[in-house]
Design an enzyme around this catalytic site. Structure first.
Site, mmCIF file in Angstrom:
data_model
loop_
_atom_site.group_PDB
_atom_site.id
_atom_site.type_symbol
_atom_site.label_atom_id
_atom_site.label_comp_id
_atom_site.label_asym_id
_atom_site.label_seq_id
_atom_site.Cartn_x
_atom_site.Cartn_y
_atom_site.Cartn_z
ATOM 1 N N ASP A 1 55.828 29.259 37.392
ATOM 2 C CA ASP A 1 56.184 30.252 36.372
ATOM 3 C C ASP A 1 57.284 31.216 36.828
ATOM 4 O O ASP A 1 57.120 32.423 36.750
ATOM 5 C CB ASP A 1 54.902 31.021 35.993
ATOM 6 C CG ASP A 1 55.109 31.966 34.826
ATOM 7 O OD1 ASP A 1 55.905 31.637 33.926
ATOM 8 O OD2 ASP A 1 54.482 33.046 34.830
ATOM 9 N N GLU B 1 46.340 38.549 42.180
ATOM 10 C CA GLU B 1 46.979 38.620 40.859
ATOM 11 C C GLU B 1 45.927 38.958 39.831
ATOM 12 O O GLU B 1 44.815 38.409 39.866
ATOM 13 C CB GLU B 1 47.588 37.266 40.439
ATOM 14 C CG GLU B 1 48.856 36.889 41.136
ATOM 15 C CD GLU B 1 49.462 35.579 40.611
ATOM 16 O OE1 GLU B 1 49.216 35.211 39.443
ATOM 17 O OE2 GLU B 1 50.175 34.940 41.398
ATOM 18 N N TYR C 1 42.593 36.065 35.391
ATOM 19 C CA TYR C 1 43.181 36.512 34.122
ATOM 20 C C TYR C 1 42.137 36.573 33.007
ATOM 21 O O TYR C 1 42.418 36.187 31.878
ATOM 22 C CB TYR C 1 44.355 35.590 33.751
ATOM 23 C CG TYR C 1 45.545 35.800 34.685
ATOM 24 C CD1 TYR C 1 46.460 36.820 34.447
ATOM 25 C CD2 TYR C 1 45.715 35.021 35.823
ATOM 26 C CE1 TYR C 1 47.523 37.043 35.305
ATOM 27 C CE2 TYR C 1 46.773 35.243 36.693
ATOM 28 C CZ TYR C 1 47.669 36.251 36.428
ATOM 29 O OH TYR C 1 48.724 36.480 37.286
ATOM 30 N N GLU D 1 48.005 29.114 44.214
ATOM 31 C CA GLU D 1 47.423 28.380 43.087
ATOM 32 C C GLU D 1 47.589 26.867 43.205
ATOM 33 O O GLU D 1 48.114 26.214 42.305
ATOM 34 C CB GLU D 1 47.988 28.887 41.761
ATOM 35 C CG GLU D 1 47.574 30.315 41.474
ATOM 36 C CD GLU D 1 47.636 30.703 40.005
ATOM 37 O OE1 GLU D 1 48.344 30.021 39.249
ATOM 38 O OE2 GLU D 1 46.956 31.668 39.623
HETATM 39 C C1 BDP Z 1 49.672 32.640 37.992
HETATM 40 C C2 BDP Z 1 50.821 32.339 38.916
HETATM 41 C C3 BDP Z 1 52.042 33.194 38.653
HETATM 42 C C4 BDP Z 1 52.257 33.357 37.169
HETATM 43 C C5 BDP Z 1 51.048 34.066 36.588
HETATM 44 C C6 BDP Z 1 51.185 34.249 35.074
HETATM 45 O O1 BDP Z 1 50.452 32.423 40.269
HETATM 46 O O2 BDP Z 1 53.167 32.595 39.259
HETATM 47 O O3 BDP Z 1 53.428 34.040 36.866
HETATM 48 O O4 BDP Z 1 49.903 33.312 36.821
HETATM 49 O O5 BDP Z 1 50.853 33.328 34.356
HETATM 50 O O6 BDP Z 1 49.228 31.450 37.491
HETATM 51 O O7 BDP Z 1 51.656 35.287 34.658
#
Ligand code: BDP
Length: 608
Positions: free
Chosen positions: A168, A514, A477, A421
């Site tokens: 991404d 993240e 997320y 990831e």
């Molecule tokens: C994770 C990745 C990251 C993406 C992020 C996203 O590690 O590179 O930018 O999610 O989706 O999967 O914002």
């Protein structure tokens, strides 16, 4: 394995650094094979170096082109340098480079985020020298990052390539970091390794300094200088152990840098001198804590990108300086070099500024069928074919070696991230990763902890590799890719999962590397709608509540520091908008919330 030892080029009594950056000639190699380095590049197109080429043009075909490109510049070498060993050094060329001086190939390097160099004396001529670089921005199942590569032929039978990023961020390419020509004497200091051994109780440190020499000296002298450049310890030999009393520690956000001055002598005369800055600090992972200098550390900070307007992924030192100031005023103390090693210049800046860094390889995209549909991906994890399909082992070993060789002395680096990831839940994952963790641990003279960054499908019950890591690093997320728009269960879900990890691995600290929600600056909503600044604030609040309840949870790094460019896609509006800052570094509302939170969390001793 090949050796990659690359001291950062500096000018000393015995060395000179010349800068070859500037505006270079540029041309796309179309059709493939139509350009050679034998003759000067025929073109009127120019590109600035260092920078990505992609955003230095308004031509969409050029911006999106996949294949081969040529850069060329001319330089002269002053006569007084010609008796010296002359080395051409590239901070990085993305992703593969062939370098020619006056038509002779002097270097080839694959991998877009680490430096390489070549001795060029034999290729130089009197007068003007022509420096040509052929580069490729192609990625496939053997490279890091991983790209989905296809090859077709056009009507004339010429190959046409296409790369779909399996990750991404935009596949920026070009000569991304500085190009330098530097001199050393023919007998020279080739490498220096600094390993501090600290006795915290007695405020004393023994510094093991190993010097590698190219050629020969009668004696190698090593001196440790304090910040005022006063000598505090001295010794001789290529394996020296020097003791510093009343040692100043390198602390998070309170850096102290010593300098190791290495001098090679012959017949009592100085032949070569090199100076390596270093910090004295101790890292220890124990009982679910991440300790720096004996005190439990709490990571507050970011996943980042090297990504700015126009420069793309090219070095942008003004942005680096600004970013660190913005981090500090938020009360942050750390970031991860997601998803590749950053420039030497950024690493040196973090040493100076006391920013704690998790240093990551470019191993991103090691998962088949990259997309954002987490819900569907949860099925069939056991049948995932990633590890029988990808062929990245050689590239992975190379990037681990290059990253550790380059960054081994940096005080700012407290942990290596072996990948981001990857399919850690898939059959074959453990066999793939175990030797890579062994390699990193064997190569790092400072024996830092190692981790990998785990995607959402990697759960306590699905993960196959957690035994390999010192720290559990999670990307999550909830409330974004899962249950978008609904934050009601997030705190509970996050807390429950963290508690499961903690129960299963009671010794391993856990951090979030993240978590985030796309947020368009200026979009507001009384109903907390996704993409609004209110939703982003609420999202982070829900997570914070859970974090504070889990004793072994020792760090929060948000995704992302700033909005950044990605490939096109229906989930991306001119890129990823999960930044706390916009791409031009204007704060979104959430910056106020997290600044308040982080400024009230001590760097050390938050979780006892
Ligand atoms: C994770 C990745 C990251 C993406 C992020 C996203 O590690 O590179 O930018 O999610 O989706 O999967 O914002």
């Amino acid at each position: 394995m090949e050796e990659f030892i690359l001291l950062y080029p500096i000018t000393t009594h015995s060395r000179v650094v010349l800068n070859l950056d500037g505006v270079w000639k540029f041309k796309v190699e179309e059709p493939v094979g139509s350009i050679t380095a034998a003759t000067p590049l025929q073109t009127t197109e120019v590109m600035a170096v260092p920078a990505s080429f992609n955003d230095q043009t308004d031509n969409p075909q050029l911006r999106e082109h996949n294949g081969y490109f040529w850069y060329e510049t001319n330089f002269e070498v002053a006569d007084l340098l010609k008796t010296q060993r002359l080395v051409l050094r590239f901070g990085s060329v993305t992703h593969e480079a062939w370098v020619y001086v006056n038509g002779t190939e002097v270097a080839h390097h694959k991998g877009g985020f680490t430096p390489f160099e070549a001795e060029v004396n034999d290729a130089l001529v009197d007068g003007t020298n022509r420096l040509s670089v052929r580069l490729s921005n192609l990625l496939d199942y053997t490279t890091l990052p991983v790209g989905n590569f296809t090859e077709t032929t056009d009507d004339a039978g010429n190959p046409q390539y296409s790369v779909d990023e399996n990750f991404d961020f935009y596949n920026y390419a070009g000569i991304h970091r500085p190009v330098k020509l530097y001199s050393t004497p023919h007998d020279y200091i080739k490498d220096v390794t600094v390993v501090p051994d600290i006795d915290l109780a007695h405020q004393q440190a023994t510094i093991h300094l190993t010097t590698e020499v190219g050629g020969t000296f009668d004696t190698v002298q090593v001196t440790i200088l304090d910040e005022q450049h006063h000598p505090v310890a001295q010794g001789t030999g290529t394996d020296a152990s020097l003791t510093i009393d009343n040692v100043h520690l390198w602390q998070p956000l309170n850096a102290y840098l010593y300098t190791a001055q290495i001098t090679g002598l012959r017949d009592g005369q100085v032949v070569d001198t090199y100076e390596e800055p270093f910090g004295v600090r101790q890292i220890e992972v124990t009982n679910g804590q991440f300790k720096i200098n004996g005190a439990p550390f709490y990571f507050k900070g970011f996943g980042k990108h090297e990504d700015t307007y126009v420069n793309g992924k090219g070095l942008n030192e003004a942005y680096n300086v600004l970013d660190i100031k913005l981090m500090k005023s938020m009360g942050a103390n750390s970031f991860r070099t997601s998803h590749y090693p950053y420039s030497d210049e950024m690493m040196r800046l973090c040493d100076r500024e006391g920013i704690v860094v998790i240093d990551e390889t470019p191993a991103v995209g090691l998962m088949l069928n990259f997309n954002f549909d987490i819900e569907n991906k949860m099925d069939g994890l056991n049948k995932d074919q990633t590890w029988s399909t990808l062929k990245t082992t050689a590239a992975h070993r190379q990037v681990i070696q290059e990253m550790i060789d380059r960054d081994k002395n940096h005080a700012c680096v407290v942990m290596w991230s072996i990948s981001n990831e990857s399919a850690h839940y898939a059959p074959g994952a453990h066999d793939y990763f175990a030797p890579l963790f062994d390699l990193a641990r064997q190569l790092d003279p400072q024996k830092r902890p190692c981790t990998y960054v785990a995607i959402m499908m990697t759960l306590p019950e699905t993960d196959r590799c957690t035994d390999l890591v010192d720290v559990i690093s999670l990307n999550r997320y909830y409330g974004w890719y899962l249950n978008n728009g609904d934050l009601s269960d997030v705190t509970k879900t996050v807390q429950d999962e963290l508690e499961q990890w903690q129960a299963k691995y009671p010794d391993k600290p856990i951090i979030y590397t993240e978590y985030g929600a796309d947020t368009i600056a200026g979009v507001h909503s009384p109903y907390n709608e996704p993409f609004s600044e209110e939703y982003q604030v609420d999202y982070y609040k829900q997570y914070s509540t859970a974090f504070d309840r889990v004793p072994h949870f020792v760090g929060e790094q948000v995704w992302n520091f700033a909005d950044f460019q990605t490939k096109f896609g229906i989930q991306r509006v001119q890129g990823n908008k999960k930044g706390l800052f916009t791409r031009s570094r204007e704060p979104k509302m959430v910056v106020h919330y997290l600044s308040e939170r982080w400024n009230n969390i001590p760097n050390q001793g938050y979780k006892k």
